[in-house]
Scaffold this motif. Structure first.
Motif, PDB file in Angstrom:
ATOM      1  N   LEU A  33       0.827  -1.198   0.000  1.00 15.78           N
ATOM      2  CA  LEU A  33       0.000   0.000   0.000  1.00 15.78           C
ATOM      3  C   LEU A  33       0.868   1.258   0.000  1.00 15.78           C
ATOM      4  CD1 LEU A  33      -1.632  -2.427   1.334  1.00 15.78           C
ATOM      5  CD2 LEU A  33      -3.179  -0.648   2.078  1.00 15.78           C
ATOM      6  N   ASP A  34       1.927   1.245   0.802  1.00 17.35           N
ATOM      7  CA  ASP A  34       2.850   2.379   0.806  1.00 17.35           C
ATOM      8  C   ASP A  34       3.483   2.566  -0.566  1.00 17.35           C
ATOM      9  OD1 ASP A  34       2.340   2.856   3.481  1.00 17.35           O
ATOM     10  OD2 ASP A  34       4.235   2.034   4.196  1.00 17.35           O
ATOM     11  N   GLU A  35       3.904   1.475  -1.183  1.00 17.72           N
ATOM     12  CA  GLU A  35       4.534   1.564  -2.499  1.00 17.72           C
ATOM     13  C   GLU A  35       3.584   2.163  -3.537  1.00 17.72           C
ATOM     14  OE1 GLU A  35       7.707   1.053  -3.376  1.00 17.72           O
ATOM     15  OE2 GLU A  35       8.237   0.492  -1.323  1.00 17.72           O
ATOM     16  N   LEU A  36       2.312   1.792  -3.467  1.00 19.97           N
ATOM     17  CA  LEU A  36       1.345   2.321  -4.425  1.00 19.97           C
ATOM     18  C   LEU A  36       1.256   3.844  -4.342  1.00 19.97           C
ATOM     19  CD1 LEU A  36      -1.504  -0.309  -3.971  1.00 19.97           C
ATOM     20  CD2 LEU A  36      -0.160   0.048  -6.053  1.00 19.97           C
ATOM     21  N   HIS A  76      -5.271   6.958  10.905  1.00 21.53           N
ATOM     22  CA  HIS A  76      -5.892   6.163   9.836  1.00 21.53           C
ATOM     23  C   HIS A  76      -5.081   4.904   9.539  1.00 21.53           C
ATOM     24  CE1 HIS A  76      -8.518   9.554   9.223  1.00 21.53           C
ATOM     25  NE2 HIS A  76      -7.464  10.344   9.099  1.00 21.53           N
ATOM     26  N   ALA A  77      -4.480   4.328  10.554  1.00 22.31           N
ATOM     27  CA  ALA A  77      -3.627   3.145  10.358  1.00 22.31           C
ATOM     28  C   ALA A  77      -4.375   2.004   9.673  1.00 22.31           C
ATOM     29  CB  ALA A  77      -3.050   2.691  11.690  1.00 22.31           C
ATOM     30  N   ASP A  78      -5.681   1.899   9.922  1.00 28.89           N
ATOM     31  CA  ASP A  78      -6.460   0.811   9.326  1.00 28.89           C
ATOM     32  C   ASP A  78      -6.505   0.896   7.800  1.00 28.89           C
ATOM     33  OD1 ASP A  78      -8.031   3.176   9.787  1.00 28.89           O
ATOM     34  OD2 ASP A  78      -9.839   2.024   9.330  1.00 28.89           O
ATOM     35  N   VAL A  79      -6.350   2.099   7.258  1.00 29.99           N
ATOM     36  CA  VAL A  79      -6.361   2.283   5.802  1.00 29.99           C
ATOM     37  C   VAL A  79      -5.136   1.647   5.160  1.00 29.99           C
ATOM     38  CG1 VAL A  79      -6.185   4.051   3.986  1.00 29.99           C
ATOM     39  CG2 VAL A  79      -7.738   4.384   5.919  1.00 29.99           C
ATOM     40  N   TRP A  80      -4.058   1.539   5.918  1.00 31.73           N
ATOM     41  CA  TRP A  80      -2.781   1.097   5.364  1.00 31.73           C
ATOM     42  C   TRP A  80      -2.455  -0.359   5.675  1.00 31.73           C
ATOM     43  CZ3 TRP A  80      -1.882   4.264   1.741  1.00 31.73           C
ATOM     44  CH2 TRP A  80      -2.410   5.545   1.835  1.00 31.73           C
ATOM     45  N   MET A  81      -3.471  -1.119   6.117  1.00 38.85           N
ATOM     46  CA  MET A  81      -3.324  -2.558   6.310  1.00 38.85           C
ATOM     47  C   MET A  81      -3.719  -3.236   4.989  1.00 38.85           C
ATOM     48  SD  MET A  81      -2.350  -2.360   9.357  1.00 38.85           S
ATOM     49  CE  MET A  81      -2.386  -3.882  10.223  1.00 38.85           C
ATOM     50  N   SER A  87     -11.416  -3.832   1.085  1.00 37.04           N
ATOM     51  CA  SER A  87     -12.645  -3.538   1.816  1.00 37.04           C
ATOM     52  C   SER A  87     -12.822  -2.104   2.293  1.00 37.04           C
ATOM     53  CB  SER A  87     -12.737  -4.466   3.032  1.00 37.04           C
ATOM     54  OG  SER A  87     -11.630  -4.237   3.901  1.00 37.04           O
ATOM     55  N   HIS A  88     -11.760  -1.359   2.485  1.00 33.57           N
ATOM     56  CA  HIS A  88     -11.920  -0.013   3.036  1.00 33.57           C
ATOM     57  C   HIS A  88     -12.435   0.935   1.951  1.00 33.57           C
ATOM     58  CE1 HIS A  88     -11.317   3.655   5.245  1.00 33.57           C
ATOM     59  NE2 HIS A  88     -10.975   2.953   6.313  1.00 33.57           N
ATOM     60  N   PRO A  89     -13.495   1.688   2.264  1.00 32.78           N
ATOM     61  CA  PRO A  89     -14.079   2.587   1.253  1.00 32.78           C
ATOM     62  C   PRO A  89     -13.095   3.594   0.667  1.00 32.78           C
ATOM     63  CG  PRO A  89     -15.492   2.452   3.194  1.00 32.78           C
ATOM     64  CD  PRO A  89     -14.238   1.700   3.522  1.00 32.78           C
ATOM     65  N   VAL A  90     -12.097   4.017   1.430  1.00 35.35           N
ATOM     66  CA  VAL A  90     -11.173   5.022   0.894  1.00 35.35           C
ATOM     67  C   VAL A  90     -10.358   4.467  -0.282  1.00 35.35           C
ATOM     68  CG1 VAL A  90      -9.148   4.673   2.366  1.00 35.35           C
ATOM     69  CG2 VAL A  90      -9.687   6.947   1.538  1.00 35.35           C
ATOM     70  N   TRP A  91     -10.094   3.172  -0.293  1.00 33.30           N
ATOM     71  CA  TRP A  91      -9.363   2.606  -1.431  1.00 33.30           C
ATOM     72  C   TRP A  91     -10.219   2.639  -2.697  1.00 33.30           C
ATOM     73  CZ3 TRP A  91      -4.423   2.109  -2.330  1.00 33.30           C
ATOM     74  CH2 TRP A  91      -3.564   2.213  -1.227  1.00 33.30           C
ATOM     75  N   PHE A  92     -11.538   2.562  -2.544  1.00 32.27           N
ATOM     76  CA  PHE A  92     -12.413   2.730  -3.701  1.00 32.27           C
ATOM     77  C   PHE A  92     -12.349   4.188  -4.184  1.00 32.27           C
ATOM     78  CE2 PHE A  92     -14.030  -0.946  -1.411  1.00 32.27           C
ATOM     79  CZ  PHE A  92     -14.051  -1.891  -2.426  1.00 32.27           C
ATOM     80  N   ASP A  93     -12.236   5.130  -3.231  1.00 30.75           N
ATOM     81  CA  ASP A  93     -12.074   6.544  -3.591  1.00 30.75           C
ATOM     82  C   ASP A  93     -10.742   6.767  -4.312  1.00 30.75           C
ATOM     83  OD1 ASP A  93     -14.494   7.064  -2.354  1.00 30.75           O
ATOM     84  OD2 ASP A  93     -13.577   7.852  -0.519  1.00 30.75           O
ATOM     85  N   PHE A  94      -9.654   6.182  -3.782  1.00 29.45           N
ATOM     86  CA  PHE A  94      -8.344   6.309  -4.430  1.00 29.45           C
ATOM     87  C   PHE A  94      -8.426   5.802  -5.870  1.00 29.45           C
ATOM     88  CE2 PHE A  94      -5.726   5.708  -0.218  1.00 29.45           C
ATOM     89  CZ  PHE A  94      -6.101   6.971   0.208  1.00 29.45           C
ATOM     90  N   ARG A  95      -9.075   4.652  -6.045  1.00 29.00           N
ATOM     91  CA  ARG A  95      -9.182   4.069  -7.392  1.00 29.00           C
ATOM     92  C   ARG A  95      -9.960   4.985  -8.332  1.00 29.00           C
ATOM     93  NH1 ARG A  95     -10.073  -0.596  -4.096  1.00 29.00           N
ATOM     94  NH2 ARG A  95      -8.133  -1.772  -4.061  1.00 29.00           N
ATOM     95  N   MET A  96     -11.072   5.525  -7.837  1.00 29.57           N
ATOM     96  CA  MET A  96     -11.902   6.406  -8.659  1.00 29.57           C
ATOM     97  C   MET A  96     -11.128   7.674  -9.033  1.00 29.57           C
ATOM     98  SD  MET A  96     -15.377   8.440  -7.640  1.00 29.57           S
ATOM     99  CE  MET A  96     -14.396   9.433  -6.512  1.00 29.57           C
ATOM    100  N   LEU A  97     -10.454   8.281  -8.067  1.00 27.92           N
ATOM    101  CA  LEU A  97      -9.692   9.505  -8.334  1.00 27.92           C
ATOM    102  C   LEU A  97      -8.522   9.240  -9.291  1.00 27.92           C
ATOM    103  CD1 LEU A  97      -9.771  10.999  -4.746  1.00 27.92           C
ATOM    104  CD2 LEU A  97     -10.885  11.964  -6.779  1.00 27.92           C
ATOM    105  N   ALA A  98      -7.874   8.093  -9.140  1.00 29.93           N
ATOM    106  CA  ALA A  98      -6.781   7.744 -10.054  1.00 29.93           C
ATOM    107  C   ALA A  98      -7.315   7.545 -11.467  1.00 29.93           C
ATOM    108  CB  ALA A  98      -6.055   6.488  -9.560  1.00 29.93           C
ATOM    109  N   ALA A  99      -8.464   6.893 -11.588  1.00 28.08           N
ATOM    110  CA  ALA A  99      -9.066   6.698 -12.914  1.00 28.08           C
ATOM    111  C   ALA A  99      -9.453   8.040 -13.530  1.00 28.08           C
ATOM    112  CB  ALA A  99     -10.278   5.779 -12.809  1.00 28.08           C
ATOM    113  N   GLU A 100      -9.976   8.951 -12.722  1.00 24.51           N
ATOM    114  CA  GLU A 100     -10.327  10.281 -13.224  1.00 24.51           C
ATOM    115  C   GLU A 100      -9.077  11.036 -13.695  1.00 24.51           C
ATOM    116  OE1 GLU A 100     -12.588  12.148 -10.093  1.00 24.51           O
ATOM    117  OE2 GLU A 100     -14.314  10.843 -10.437  1.00 24.51           O
TER     118      GLU A 100
END
Length: 132
Positions: A33-36, A76-81, A87-100
């Motif tokens: 996750l950090d690398e991404l 927000h340590a749980d986001v980086w597991m 499953s975490h909604p913020v990763w869906f946000d990251f994906r959407m923003l990256a696609a945009e």
């Protein structure tokens, strides 16, 4: 396309990819996750230093960067597991923003090359010898 722009494209494609693809982009001994997000951060800033993005492109890239920064840090340590990728909604946000951002830049929304060597990336696994 410059080297920085090609790496930025791959970093955005990696962030826009489904979790199953993201998990295959880096070896298991690194913090995937950090690398991404570090790949995106690095290549966004390098590309920005040598490229004049349009207002739309800059806005899309900055929106992704802002979202990542907002979700960084100990609260927000749980986001980086690793499990959060699926499953975490913020990763869906990251994906959407990256696609945009990819769309704003006129780049395909597709997976980056899976093989790190194709992306010009080398990972080294350090060994630890407690006797030393």
């Amino acid at each position: 396309m410059t080297t920085a722009l090609k790496h930025l494209q791959w970093a955005l494609q990696a962030l826009a990819s489904p979790a199953e693809v993201q998990l295959r982009l880096h070896p298991p001994f690194v913090s995937i996750l950090d690398e991404l997000v570090l790949d995106f951060d690095c290549w966004f800033h390098v590309a920005a230093s040598e490229t004049e993005f349009t207002l739309e492109q800059q806005a899309a890239l900055s929106a992704l960067e802002k979202c990542i920064v907002e979700w960084s840090g100990p609260p927000h340590a749980d986001v980086w597991m690793e499990a959060a990728l699926k499953s975490h909604p913020v990763w869906f946000d990251f994906r959407m923003l990256a696609a945009e951002a990819l769309v704003a830049l006129g780049w395909p929304v597709e997976h980056p090359p899976i093989d790190p060597a194709v992306r010009g990336t080398t990972f080294l696994q350090a060994s630890f010898d407690p006797a030393r």
